[in-house]
Structures are given as C-alpha cells and as structure tokens.
Design an enzyme around this catalytic site. Structure first.
Site, PDB file in Angstrom:
ATOM      1  NE  ARG A  20      -2.019   1.327   3.827  1.00  0.00           N
ATOM      2  CZ  ARG A  20      -2.654   1.704   4.933  1.00  0.00           C
ATOM      3  NH1 ARG A  20      -3.966   1.607   4.999  1.00  0.00           N
ATOM      4  NH2 ARG A  20      -1.995   2.135   5.989  1.00  0.00           N
ATOM      5  CG  ASP A  73       7.278  -1.815   9.501  1.00  0.00           C
ATOM      6  OD1 ASP A  73       7.541  -2.385   8.433  1.00  0.00           O
ATOM      7  OD2 ASP A  73       7.125  -0.587   9.598  1.00  0.00           O
ATOM      8  CB  THR A 127      -2.115   7.316  -3.050  1.00  0.00           C
ATOM      9  OG1 THR A 127      -1.540   5.991  -3.171  1.00  0.00           O
ATOM     10  CG2 THR A 127      -1.192   8.322  -3.746  1.00  0.00           C
ATOM     11  CG  ASP A 130       3.746  -1.545   9.083  1.00  0.00           C
ATOM     12  OD1 ASP A 130       3.912  -2.765   8.846  1.00  0.00           O
ATOM     13  OD2 ASP A 130       3.729  -0.680   8.199  1.00  0.00           O
TER      14      ASP A 130
HETATM   15  O1  LIG Z   1      -6.555  -2.321   3.691  1.00  0.00           O
HETATM   16  P1  LIG Z   1      -5.412  -1.509   3.180  1.00  0.00           P
HETATM   17  O2  LIG Z   1      -5.603  -0.026   3.427  1.00  0.00           O
HETATM   18  O3  LIG Z   1      -5.120  -1.772   1.728  1.00  0.00           O
HETATM   19  O4  LIG Z   1      -4.128  -1.854   4.036  1.00  0.00           O
HETATM   20  C1  LIG Z   1      -3.812  -3.137   4.453  1.00  0.00           C
HETATM   21  C2  LIG Z   1      -2.506  -3.594   3.871  1.00  0.00           C
HETATM   22  O5  LIG Z   1      -1.404  -2.857   4.401  1.00  0.00           O
HETATM   23  C3  LIG Z   1      -0.448  -3.743   4.965  1.00  0.00           C
HETATM   24  O6  LIG Z   1       0.502  -4.130   4.045  1.00  0.00           O
HETATM   25  P2  LIG Z   1       1.721  -3.175   3.623  1.00  0.00           P
HETATM   26  O7  LIG Z   1       1.340  -2.339   2.426  1.00  0.00           O
HETATM   27  O8  LIG Z   1       2.196  -2.431   4.805  1.00  0.00           O
HETATM   28  O9  LIG Z   1       2.798  -4.193   3.105  1.00  0.00           O
HETATM   29  P3  LIG Z   1       3.728  -5.205   3.956  1.00  0.00           P
HETATM   30  O10 LIG Z   1       2.880  -6.389   4.256  1.00  0.00           O
HETATM   31  O11 LIG Z   1       4.837  -5.501   3.021  1.00  0.00           O
HETATM   32  O12 LIG Z   1       4.181  -4.510   5.203  1.00  0.00           O
HETATM   33  C4  LIG Z   1      -1.292  -4.937   5.376  1.00  0.00           C
HETATM   34  O13 LIG Z   1      -0.543  -6.100   5.583  1.00  0.00           O
HETATM   35  C5  LIG Z   1      -2.289  -5.047   4.252  1.00  0.00           C
HETATM   36  O14 LIG Z   1      -1.794  -5.780   3.156  1.00  0.00           O
HETATM   37  O1  LIG Z   2      -3.053  -0.430  10.858  1.00  0.00           O
HETATM   38  C1  LIG Z   2      -2.518  -0.847   9.818  1.00  0.00           C
HETATM   39  C2  LIG Z   2      -2.980  -0.492   8.535  1.00  0.00           C
HETATM   40  C3  LIG Z   2      -2.353  -1.008   7.451  1.00  0.00           C
HETATM   41  N1  LIG Z   2      -1.282  -1.809   7.612  1.00  0.00           N
HETATM   42  C4  LIG Z   2      -0.822  -2.157   8.825  1.00  0.00           C
HETATM   43  O2  LIG Z   2       0.150  -2.899   8.944  1.00  0.00           O
HETATM   44  N2  LIG Z   2      -1.444  -1.652   9.914  1.00  0.00           N
HETATM   45 MG   LIG Z   3       3.465  -2.899   6.212  1.00  0.00          MG
END
Ligand SMILES: O=P(O)(O)OC[C@H]1O[C@H](OP(=O)(O)OP(=O)(O)O)[C@H](O)[C@@H]1O
Ligand SMILES: O=c1cc[nH]c(=O)[nH]1
Ligand SMILES: [Mg+2]
Length: 212
Positions: free
Chosen positions: A103, A206, A107, A203
């Site tokens: 994500r 993370d 945006t 997160d």
């Molecule tokens: O419902 P949304 O608003 O789309 O957000 C949720 C997404 O954000 C996070 O991933 P991230 O983009 O942080 O990637 P990552 O798993 O690599 O940390 C999470 O694991 C979801 O995939």
């Molecule tokens: O709260 C949140 C939202 C998006 N992605 C995450 O990892 N945590």
């Molecule tokens: Mg993430």
C-alpha cells in the site's frame, strides 16, 4: 459478503498481546501463528469435503475427506506470510499461491508487485491471508484477481479489520454471486488520518519482520 469476528477468550487474549507495543518480534510471530490457527478453524467451516468410506479395525465407517480440487491458500506478502504456517497446520494438503502487494502510504492505493498463482482457479475455494484489513483496497484487489482466474468462493482471514474497510469491501463486491467471507479476531474502532487501524497493533509487516 459475510463478516465474522471470532468471539473466543483465547483469541482475545492473543490479540491483546499482539497489540502490546512491548511484545517483541519473535513473540509477535508466534502469537500471529497461533491466532491464525484459531481463526482458521472458524474460517474453514464451509470447506468442501467429499464422502469417503474407511475401514476401521472393526468395520467400514462413513466419513469425509477434503474434496478436489484442494483449497488454495494465498498469503499477501509481506505481512500475510506470518500467517501461512498457522493456516497450513490446519490445511496441510492445501496448495499455496502468493501475492505481493504494497500500500502506498501517501495515496493508500494498493500496488501488486508479485503474482504467483495457478492460472485457472475454476472451482477452487481460496483462503486469503492478510493480518490487516484497513481501507480494504489491498484485500479487494487480491480478491478481484482470484475471481478473474475463476475462483468461486473466497474467505479472507485477517487479524484485525476496520469498519471502513469492511464497508468498502461490501460495496466493492455488492451483487457478486460467489460467497465472500471475512473472518477476523476483532473489528476495531476506526482508521486514523494515515489509514492505520485504531487502536490496532501498528504496522503488522514491520512488527513481524522489521522496518524496511
Ligand atoms: O486495507 P489496506 O488499506 O489496503 O491496508 C492493508 C494492507 O497494508 C499492509 O501491508 P503493507 O502495504 O504495509 O505491506 P507489507 O505487508 O509488506 O508490510 C497490510 O498487511 C495489508 O496488506
Ligand atoms: O493499521 C494498519 C494499517 C495497514 N497496515 C498495517 O500494517 N497496519
Ligand atoms: Mg506494512
């Protein structure tokens, strides 16, 4: 779309520990793994089975086994990978496909950077793994991709969901005939201005794997 927030004291206990900012990464990984197995028990309530007869040491007995084609489990990288072992523990014969999605934190739009799925998902039940359902953009894009390939039944397992994301999913798939289920440990209060689930757990990627 059906949404199920699993109401169970062990789920609530493990989720509380996941939320705790003092929970370190190894403990967070273990808790996420355990929590998924509990959620998977509910999420697989409609998994397709076929009748089968087995011989007990005494007599034949009627039972069931997982139907073919076998279910497909799809973790959304990166954070969804932390849920894979907990899921396959319950569904060891399932196949696994992968989706890499990130994500954009400005945006809040989801981008797909990796796709490794069977071309033809006709007749397949799919289980999508992603800990966080925030705006719903990532999960909706993932489910659209599965439907494009012919999936006819999709269940998402999330550790946490936001009401805004669930509403977005409802609207995105309004009128869709195929069953869509979201199984989560809790539905939190709201999203903050940065699109983070509140109170949430931060997160998830993370906390599982470190800041990159
Ligand atoms: O419902 P949304 O608003 O789309 O957000 C949720 C997404 O954000 C996070 O991933 P991230 O983009 O942080 O990637 P990552 O798993 O690599 O940390 C999470 O694991 C979801 O995939
Ligand atoms: O709260 C949140 C939202 C998006 N992605 C995450 O990892 N945590
Ligand atoms: Mg993430």
């Amino acid at each position: 779309m059906q949404t199920l927030a699993v109401d169970h004291p062990l789920v609530a206990h493990k989720l509380t520990m996941l939320r705790d900012v003092t929970t370190d990464s190894p403990t967070f990984r273990r808790l996420a793994d355990e929590l998924v197995t509990l959620l998977a028990y509910e999420a697989t309530r409609d998994v397709r089975v076929a009748d089968v007869t087995v011989e007990t040491p005494l007599v034949p007995a009627q039972g069931v086994q997982l139907a073919s084609p076998k279910p497909l489990v799809v973790p959304i990288l990166r954070a969804g990978l932390g849920m894979l072992d907990g899921m396959t523990r319950l569904l060891p014969t399932a196949e696994v496909g992968f989706l890499g999605m990130i994500r954009d934190e400005g945006t809040l739009q989801a981008q797909t950077y990796a796709t490794r799925l069977p071309e033809d998902l006709s007749g397949r039940q799919c289980y999508v793994l992603d800990p966080m359902l925030a705006t719903g953009g990532t999960l909706a894009a993932a489910i659209r991709l599965l439907f494009e390939r012919g999936a006819d039944d999709v269940t998402a397992i999330c550790l946490l969901a936001a009401p805004e994301g669930l509403m977005y999913m409802e609207q995105a798939f309004e009128g869709t005939q195929a069953p869509i289920r979201v199984v989560t440990a809790a539905i939190d209060a709201h999203l903050n201005e940065q699109g983070f689930i509140m109170p949430g757990l931060g997160d998830a990627g993370d906390r599982l794997y470190g800041v990159v």
